[in-house]
Design an enzyme around this catalytic site. Structure first.
Site, short mmCIF file in Angstrom:
data_model
loop_
_atom_site.label_atom_id
_atom_site.label_comp_id
_atom_site.label_asym_id
_atom_site.label_seq_id
_atom_site.Cartn_x
_atom_site.Cartn_y
_atom_site.Cartn_z
N PRO A 2 33.65 -2.53 -22.50
CA PRO A 2 32.35 -2.85 -21.88
C PRO A 2 32.39 -4.24 -21.23
O PRO A 2 32.80 -5.21 -21.85
CB PRO A 2 31.38 -2.84 -23.06
CG PRO A 2 32.08 -2.09 -24.14
CD PRO A 2 33.54 -2.32 -23.93
N GLU A 3 32.00 -4.29 -19.98
CA GLU A 3 31.91 -5.56 -19.25
C GLU A 3 30.45 -6.01 -19.24
O GLU A 3 29.57 -5.29 -19.71
CB GLU A 3 32.42 -5.37 -17.82
CG GLU A 3 33.90 -5.01 -17.74
CD GLU A 3 34.81 -6.23 -17.90
OE1 GLU A 3 34.31 -7.37 -17.92
OE2 GLU A 3 36.03 -6.03 -18.02
N HIS A 91 33.14 6.72 -37.60
CA HIS A 91 33.17 5.46 -36.85
C HIS A 91 31.78 4.82 -36.75
O HIS A 91 31.60 3.86 -36.01
CB HIS A 91 33.75 5.68 -35.46
CG HIS A 91 35.11 6.31 -35.49
ND1 HIS A 91 36.17 5.72 -36.15
CD2 HIS A 91 35.58 7.47 -34.99
CE1 HIS A 91 37.24 6.49 -36.03
NE2 HIS A 91 36.90 7.57 -35.34
N ARG A 110 37.56 1.62 -32.62
CA ARG A 110 38.70 0.70 -32.72
C ARG A 110 38.39 -0.56 -33.53
O ARG A 110 39.29 -1.33 -33.83
CB ARG A 110 39.19 0.34 -31.32
CG ARG A 110 39.72 1.60 -30.61
CD ARG A 110 40.22 1.29 -29.23
NE ARG A 110 41.39 0.39 -29.27
CZ ARG A 110 42.02 -0.03 -28.19
NH1 ARG A 110 41.60 0.34 -26.99
NH2 ARG A 110 43.06 -0.83 -28.28
N ARG A 151 42.81 -28.48 -11.10
CA ARG A 151 43.34 -27.36 -11.89
C ARG A 151 44.38 -26.58 -11.12
O ARG A 151 44.16 -26.19 -9.98
CB ARG A 151 42.20 -26.40 -12.28
CG ARG A 151 41.22 -27.03 -13.23
CD ARG A 151 40.61 -25.93 -14.06
NE ARG A 151 39.56 -26.49 -14.92
CZ ARG A 151 39.24 -25.96 -16.08
NH1 ARG A 151 39.85 -24.89 -16.51
NH2 ARG A 151 38.27 -26.51 -16.80
#
Ligand SMILES: [Zn+2]
Length: 270
Positions: A2-3, A91, A110, A151
Site C-alpha cells: 500500500p502506497e 491472518h 505477511r 547532496r
C-alpha cells in the site's frame, strides 16, 4: 505494497464508520506484528470514543482521549469494518470491537504491518522525523531545492527519502520524474530550483489523482472480500522498461538506482 494514496483511501473509507463510535473491546490474536503490540492497546482503548481517524505519511492514527492507536499496513495489511461475530481467519490478527456490533479488523498475511501506541501530547519516534505531507502547502519546489543542496544521491532516491517528503514511493517517484522531465540519476544537489518546482507540482498532481481514483472504490470497502479497491493508474514509465515512451515514441530504459528498479525516457528526461 500500500502506497500513500491507498492509505488515504483506506482512511476515507474507515472514517465514517469509526468516528463517534465507542470501542467496547480489543481482541488481540497475536502479541506482535512487525513489533510487539503495546499493552496500552488492550488496556487503554476499551471504553474510549473514537474522535478522529488521521493519516501521517503511511500511518493511520485512531485518536481517542486516552491516546492514539497507530496502524501501518506494511506489505500486505488491510483494514475492514465487519460484523464483530464474523469468524476470524488465520491472518486476522486484531479486532477493535465497536458499540454498533461491528469491529474494525486488521488482517495481514505477511505481518510486516504494525500496531503501536501514542500517548496524548506525545509523538511516537516513528513519526518524529518525517518530512512534510506531499499534498500539504508545506511541500513545494523551494523545500526540495533547499534540502537538496550539496547532496550527491540520485534525485530519485532523494525524493523517496521520508525525511525530505513522505509517501513518495518507487512508483510515484518514477512517474513524477518523468512528468517533470528530470533524469532520475541526476545528483539531487545539481537539480535547479525551476526544475524542483516542476517536480513538486508533478508529485502533487500524480498523488492527488491517485487519491481521487482510489475514492471511486470506497463503496467496495465493506465488500465480501474486505479488500479496499486497489488504485491502478495508467503508468507512463513504471514497469514499462523496453517499451515505447508515450510522449516521444523512443525506447524506455531501465536500471537499478539506489537498489530500486527504475525506468525512464532518455529523450524526455534530462
Ligand atoms: Zn520520451
Amino acid at each position: 505494497m500500500p502506497e500513500l494514496p491507498e492509505v488515504e483511501t483506506t482512511r476515507r473509507g474507515l472514517e465514517p464508520h469509526l468516528v463517534g463510535r465507542r470501542i467496547e473491546g480489543v481482541v488481540l490474536r497475536r502479541r506482535a506484528l512487525r513489533w510487539p503490540i503495546p499493552a496500552e492497546i488492550a488496556e487503554a482503548l476499551p471504553g474510549q470514543r473514537i474522535e478522529a481517524v488521521r493519516r501521517r505519511a503511511k500511518y493511520l492514527l485512531i485518536d481517542t482521549a486516552a491516546g492514539s492507536a497507530i496502524l501501518h499496513l506494511g506489505m500486505s495489511g488491510a483494514l475492514r469494518v465487519l460484523p464483530a461475530s464474523a469468524p476470524a481467519g488465520p491472518h486476522d490478527h486484531v479486532d477493535l470491537r465497536l458499540d454498533d456490533g461491528r469491529a474494525l479488523r486488521f488482517t495481514d498475511p505477511r505481518r510486516f504491518g504494525s500496531l503501536l501506541w501514542q500517548a496524548p501530547g506525545e509523538r511516537h519516534p516513528l513519526l518524529a522525523d518525517l518530512g512534510p505531507e506531499p499534498l500539504s502547502a508545506a511541500f513545494a519546489g523551494d523545500h526540495l531545492f533547499a534540502r537538496s543542496r550539496g547532496r550527491r544521491a540520485p534525485v530519485k532516491i532523494f525524493l523517496m527519502d521520508q525525511s525530505i517528503v513522505v509517501g513518495v514511493g518507487n512508483i510515484y517517484a518514477a512517474e513524477a520524474l518523468f512528468a517533470a522531465g528530470v533524469d532520475p540519476r541526476l545528483a539531487a544537489g545539481r537539480v535547479s530550483r525551476v526544475r524542483y518546482a516542476r517536480l513538486a507540482r508533478a508529485v502533487r498532481r500524480i498523488l492527488a489523482r491517485a487519491v481521487a481514483r482510489g475514492g471511486t472504490t470506497l463503496r467496495d470497502f465493506l465488500g465480501p472480500d474486505g479488500r479496499p479497491g486497489r488504485f491502478e493508474q495508467e503508468l507512463a514509465v513504471y514497469g514499462r522498461e523496453g517499451q515505447r515512451c508515450k510522449a516521444c515514441g523512443g525506447g524506455l530504459r531501465g536500471a537499478r538506482i539506489g537498489g530500486r528498479a527504475s525506468v525512464w525516457c532518455p529523450r524526455c528526461q534530462r
